[in-house]
Design a protein around this motif. Structure first.
Motif, PDB file in Angstrom:
ATOM      1  N   SER A  57     -34.249 105.806 -32.456  1.00  0.00           N
ATOM      2  CA  SER A  57     -34.147 106.471 -33.752  1.00  0.00           C
ATOM      3  C   SER A  57     -33.127 105.751 -34.630  1.00  0.00           C
ATOM      4  N   GLN A 115     -25.483 110.506 -29.597  1.00  0.00           N
ATOM      5  CA  GLN A 115     -26.403 109.478 -30.062  1.00  0.00           C
ATOM      6  C   GLN A 115     -26.276 108.201 -29.235  1.00  0.00           C
ATOM      7  N   SER A 131     -30.989 107.166 -36.452  1.00  0.00           N
ATOM      8  CA  SER A 131     -29.711 107.870 -36.313  1.00  0.00           C
ATOM      9  C   SER A 131     -28.899 107.279 -35.169  1.00  0.00           C
ATOM     10  N   ALA A 132     -29.563 107.011 -34.046  1.00  0.00           N
ATOM     11  CA  ALA A 132     -28.871 106.418 -32.904  1.00  0.00           C
ATOM     12  C   ALA A 132     -28.411 105.005 -33.226  1.00  0.00           C
TER      13      ALA A 132
END
Length: 306
Positions: free
Chosen positions: A11, A44, A13-14
Motif C-alpha cells: 500500500s 505500517q 500508506s506503508a
C-alpha cells in the motif's frame, strides 16, 4: 495470478511510512511528518515487513537503523514515490476544472478581498469561485479546498505559505468609553479592559513592548472573530487592538476612536496558503499570482509602520 502480483504491490500508506522513517531515522519523527501516531507508523512498517518477508529495520536503543536490504529498498522506493508525486501533480495541473475553492477570513474577506474580486473575475472569466469561512489552520485533505487566506505565521504543515502583507494595529474604543476612561499615557491602558483576539494571542504584549512597557496587564474578554470584537468596542465594553485597514470606515465616521495614537506592525501577517498537493492546480496558481500582485500594490500605498 492477480493475488500473486498484489504481494509485490504494498500500500502507498506503508511505503510512505517506510520512506519517512528511512529518511528521518525515527518512528516518532516520521509520525510528526505524516501527521500520524507513532503506533500507526510502527504498524505500517510491520505490515510491510510481513508482506515482503524481510527485515527492513534494526530496532536499537537509539531508535531504528536500516538493514542492508532496507537501504537498497529505501533508495528505490524514494525514487518511485518522487516519480508518483510528480506524475500526480502533472495530472492535477491538466485536469479540466475551472473551480477555485477558497477559504477566507470573515472580515478580511468582506472588507479587503471582496471589493477586489470583480477584477479577478474580469481577468479570469472561466474561473468559478467558491468561498468558505475558516479561522485558523485546518486539514486540507478531504476539505475540498484549494487555498486559504491565513493570519498568523507561515508554519502550516504540508502547505506552501506565500506572504501577502503585514498589518498595522492600533488600540480603539468607542468615543463614550474613552470619555469615561481617559488615557493620558499609554501605561494607563494597562488598567483598562483590553480585548484579545484568538488569532493574535500576544498582540497586546507586542504593542506595549514597542513602547518600552513591560508591566503586566489585567485580563480581558477574548474573541474568535473580528466582527465580534468590533461590536464589543461599539458597546463600550473596552479597548481592542485592531488592524487599521479593516476599520477605516469606523474611524472615518467617528464610531470608533483611537485610545492611544500609536500604530505598530503586528507580529502576525497574512498569507496565501496552498496544500503542496495542489501547487500545480491551474485556478489556484492563477489566483496566487493575482492576489500577490494585489497585496504588493496595496502595501506600497500604505504608510510605513510606527
Amino acid at each position: 495470478m492477480l493475488t500473486h502480483q498484489r504481494r509485490f504491490l504494498p500500500s502507498t500508506s506503508a511505503l510512505a511510512a517506510f520512506d519517512s522513517v528511512a529518511k528521518l531515522g525515527s518512528f516518532s519523527a516520521a509520525a510528526s511528518e505524516l501527521a500520524l501516531t507513532q503506533g500507526a507508523i510502527s504498524r505500517q512498517i510491520g505490515l510491510l515487513e510481513d508482506q515482503l518477508g524481510v527485515k527492513l529495520f534494526e530496532r536499537t536503543n537509539r531508535g531504528v537503523e536500516l538493514t542492508a536490504i532496507g537501504r537498497t529498498y529505501a533508495k528505490g522506493i524514494g525514487d518511485a514515490l518522487a516519480t508518483i508525486r510528480t506524475l500526480s501533480l502533472e495530472a492535477m495541473a491538466t485536469r479540466d476544472d475551472t473551480h477555485l475553492r477558497l477559504a477566507i477570513l470573515p472580515t478580511f474577506g468582506t472588507r479587503w478581498l471582496m471589493p477586489r474580486i470583480p477584477d479577478f473575475l474580469a481577468k479570469n472569466p472561466a474561473i468559478i469561485m467558491d468561498f468558505a469561512t475558516r479561522i485558523g489552520q485546518f486539514d486540507f485533505e478531504g476539505s475540498g479546498l484549494d487555498a486559504a487566506i491565513h493570519i498568523g505565521e507561515p508554519n502550516w504543515p504540508g502547505t506552501d505559505c506565500q506572504f501577502l502583507m503585514h498589518e498595522l494595529v492600533v488600540p480603539v474604543c468607542s468615543p463614550s468609553f474613552l470619555a469615561d476612561n481617559p488615557v493620558n499615557r499609554p501605561e494607563d491602558l494597562l488598567a483598562k479592559p483590553l480585548f484579545d483576539m484568538a488569532s493574535r494571542p500576544r498582540a497586546w504584549e507586542h504593542w506595549f513592548s514597542s513602547l518600552g512597557i513591560s508591566e503586566g496587564r489585567g485580563g480581558g474578554m477574548r474573541f474568535e472573530q473580528f466582527s465580534n470584537v468590533v461590536q464589543a468596542c461599539h458597546a463600550g465594553l473596552g479597548i481592542a487592538l485592531v488592524p487599521t485597514f479593516l476599520i477605516e470606515p469606523e474611524l472615518s465616521s467617528g464610531q470608533l476612536v483611537r485610545a492611544w495614537d500609536h500604530e505598530v506592525k503586528s507580529a502576525s501577517a497574512y498569507y496565501l496558503v496552498r496544500p503542496l498537493s495542489k501547487m500545480a492546480y491551474g485556478p489556484a496558481s492563477t489566483f496566487a499570482a493575482w492576489i500577490l500582485e494585489q497585496a504588493r500594490s496595496f502595501s506600497e500605498r500604505r504608510p510605513a509602520s510606527a
